[in-house]
Design an enzyme around this catalytic site. Sequence first.
Site, mmCIF file in Angstrom:
data_model
loop_
_atom_site.group_PDB
_atom_site.id
_atom_site.type_symbol
_atom_site.label_atom_id
_atom_site.label_comp_id
_atom_site.label_asym_id
_atom_site.label_seq_id
_atom_site.Cartn_x
_atom_site.Cartn_y
_atom_site.Cartn_z
ATOM 1 N N ASP A 98 0.851 -1.180 0.000
ATOM 2 C CA ASP A 98 0.000 0.000 0.000
ATOM 3 C C ASP A 98 0.896 1.241 0.000
ATOM 4 O O ASP A 98 1.835 1.326 0.785
ATOM 5 C CB ASP A 98 -0.878 -0.012 1.260
ATOM 6 N N ASP A 200 -3.183 4.694 -2.229
ATOM 7 C CA ASP A 200 -4.268 5.245 -1.421
ATOM 8 C C ASP A 200 -4.706 6.624 -1.940
ATOM 9 O O ASP A 200 -3.854 7.502 -2.146
ATOM 10 C CB ASP A 200 -3.741 5.384 0.017
ATOM 11 N N GLU A 257 -6.430 3.898 -5.842
ATOM 12 C CA GLU A 257 -7.739 4.086 -5.220
ATOM 13 C C GLU A 257 -8.218 5.494 -5.553
ATOM 14 O O GLU A 257 -7.505 6.468 -5.310
ATOM 15 C CB GLU A 257 -7.640 3.915 -3.703
ATOM 16 N N HIS A 330 -11.379 -3.181 3.188
ATOM 17 C CA HIS A 330 -11.353 -2.838 4.615
ATOM 18 C C HIS A 330 -12.186 -1.597 4.938
ATOM 19 O O HIS A 330 -12.312 -1.249 6.109
ATOM 20 C CB HIS A 330 -9.906 -2.622 5.049
ATOM 21 N N ASP A 331 -12.702 -0.917 3.932
ATOM 22 C CA ASP A 331 -13.536 0.274 4.166
ATOM 23 C C ASP A 331 -15.023 -0.002 3.934
ATOM 24 O O ASP A 331 -15.859 0.875 4.159
ATOM 25 C CB ASP A 331 -13.128 1.411 3.208
HETATM 26 C C1 NOJ Z 1 -8.487 5.114 1.929
HETATM 27 C C2 NOJ Z 1 -8.201 3.945 2.797
HETATM 28 O O1 NOJ Z 1 -8.644 2.779 2.164
HETATM 29 C C3 NOJ Z 1 -8.854 4.205 4.117
HETATM 30 O O2 NOJ Z 1 -8.861 3.082 4.955
HETATM 31 C C4 NOJ Z 1 -8.181 5.375 4.747
HETATM 32 O O3 NOJ Z 1 -8.855 5.742 5.928
HETATM 33 C C5 NOJ Z 1 -8.142 6.594 3.816
HETATM 34 N N1 NOJ Z 1 -7.838 6.256 2.464
HETATM 35 C C6 NOJ Z 1 -7.117 7.578 4.283
HETATM 36 O O4 NOJ Z 1 -5.832 7.071 4.088
#
Ligand code: NOJ
Length: 570
Positions: A98, A200, A257, A330-331
């Site tokens: 990551d 990210d 992302e 994970h989100d």
């Molecule tokens: C996206 C990540 O997937 C998330 O878990 C994170 O809180 C935010 N970006 C900030 O880094």
Amino acid sequence: MERNWWKESVVYQIYPRSFNDSNGDGIGDIPGIIEKLDYLKYLGIDVIWLSPVYQSPNDDNGYDISHYDQIMEDFGTMEDWEHLLAEVHNRGMKLIMDLVVNHTSDEHGWFQEAKKSKDNKYREYYIWRSGKEDGKEPNNWGATFGGSAWEYNEETEDYYLHLFSPKQPDLNWENPELREEIYTMMRKWLDRGIDGFRMDVINFISKTPGLPDAPKEEDETYASGGQFFMNGPRIHEFLQEMNEKALKGYDVMTVGEMPGVDVEEAKKYTDLNRNELQMVFQFEHMDLDSGPGGKFDLKPLDLRDLKKSISRWQTGLNGIGWNSLYLNNHDQPRVVSRFGDDKNYHDESAKMLGTFLHMLQGTPYIYQGEEIGMTNIKFDSIEDYRDIETINYYNEQVYEKGRDKNEVMESIYVKGRDNARTPVQWDDSPHAGFTTGEPWIKVNDNYETINAEKALQDEESIFHYYRKLIQLRKEHDVIVYGDYELLLPEDEKVFAYKRRLDDDILFVLTNFSDETVEVNVPENIEINQPELLIGNYKGEKQFNSKTTLQPYEARVYKGKHRDGSGSPVL
Ligand code: NOJ
């Protein structure tokens, strides 16, 4: 279409904190991952994406990095990490890391320096502005985790920008020196032998100069401001530079992302001729069950919206860029609880959703626990939640806005990020075999029925079904490279689509409802000699022009195009 290993791969995401704890401190770690590599190899995945394992004070579980070149103590040492990489490679798999470079932790050495004074060498690594005339924040943007996107710094008497928590100051990509530091850091990891990066919120790194106020609704305290930092004016330039200065020459995969990316923009990001990225994580399909108030504003999914969105991406990027395919990370809440039925049709709906995703064009991503059908959680008390976004949301809604606690908890049960972050359920021993200690977050109560050990022993399990899905991708090029065509666009329950590569046709039928439904197979399926490749209900499934699907049933047929060989069936 150009063939590439990363198009033919299946990626498995590990969220290390919750994966497997080897030393009994209640926190997953790198040696714990190594213990489970044979399990992953057996599942059949090709690439592991490791969520951040770098040094971090864990305000946002590692997405707040205080040192890019050190491993978080909770997770192990650099030797452990090197051992992990070697063991992944020994098994013929790959490892991607990551890359979190929109922001650092406020405890990163750069920020510790930058905040000291206006003439500090590192000042320009971050984004600083004076307050407005009345001393208020420089603009009206809100942070993703609540409150203003600006934090006042006493020492320099001005504000720094943080699009996430105040402990995640945004880096200033306008500064070429900062960019060089990032590229050097990336090359260091690439030289260690990694196989790529997941980046990210990488489409946030270029902000609109002037950082203007954004329009907002009257009842809102802050504006989102997204139009001034998502896909900003220099984003393509920065990514091309990153390619030139860091990635070029390495045979690696990259996935960015990108909240707020649309198909047109994604074509630019993923067109290989432009030398930016290979794939993006887009969010359109993840936003379809949210109302105008954002993710916690619950709204039921209308399957026709999902069809429109997925089809737009499938056809839009075909032959130009490449899709990433995901329903979990994970989100996000657990998809079996979200778009399936985790009570009455747990296994059926988990398998159906896996089928729907893995038969599309793109690179599939599996999130840890998805392969055994892990579900959302409902903790009675907010005290048991760990996620900064969830806790801040609860406090804001209950204590600032005076909303009913139970109503707020309902939204958290459906959408909170901790749904995805409970420990992986390995077996039916205490704490699901995740740890011998006290887990950092509670284990889901259903671990005695949903766990990996049980799944491995049961040939009919979701795990074995996923193995088969992954295997099919290796055996049939049409699954990877075929064109996509939506069938039955107006059907509210059945998502059906066709894939075609030369003479090969794939026909995918998935019932997203808990009802038995009749399907009239459309004429334009043009398939001869169809054979059932996989299905989630038992029994011979002869291909017919009229067929009945059981609740959450999925079937995939492969055949030849009518103009090709074979005797006509339809
Ligand atoms: C996206 C990540 O997937 C998330 O878990 C994170 O809180 C935010 N970006 C900030 O880094």
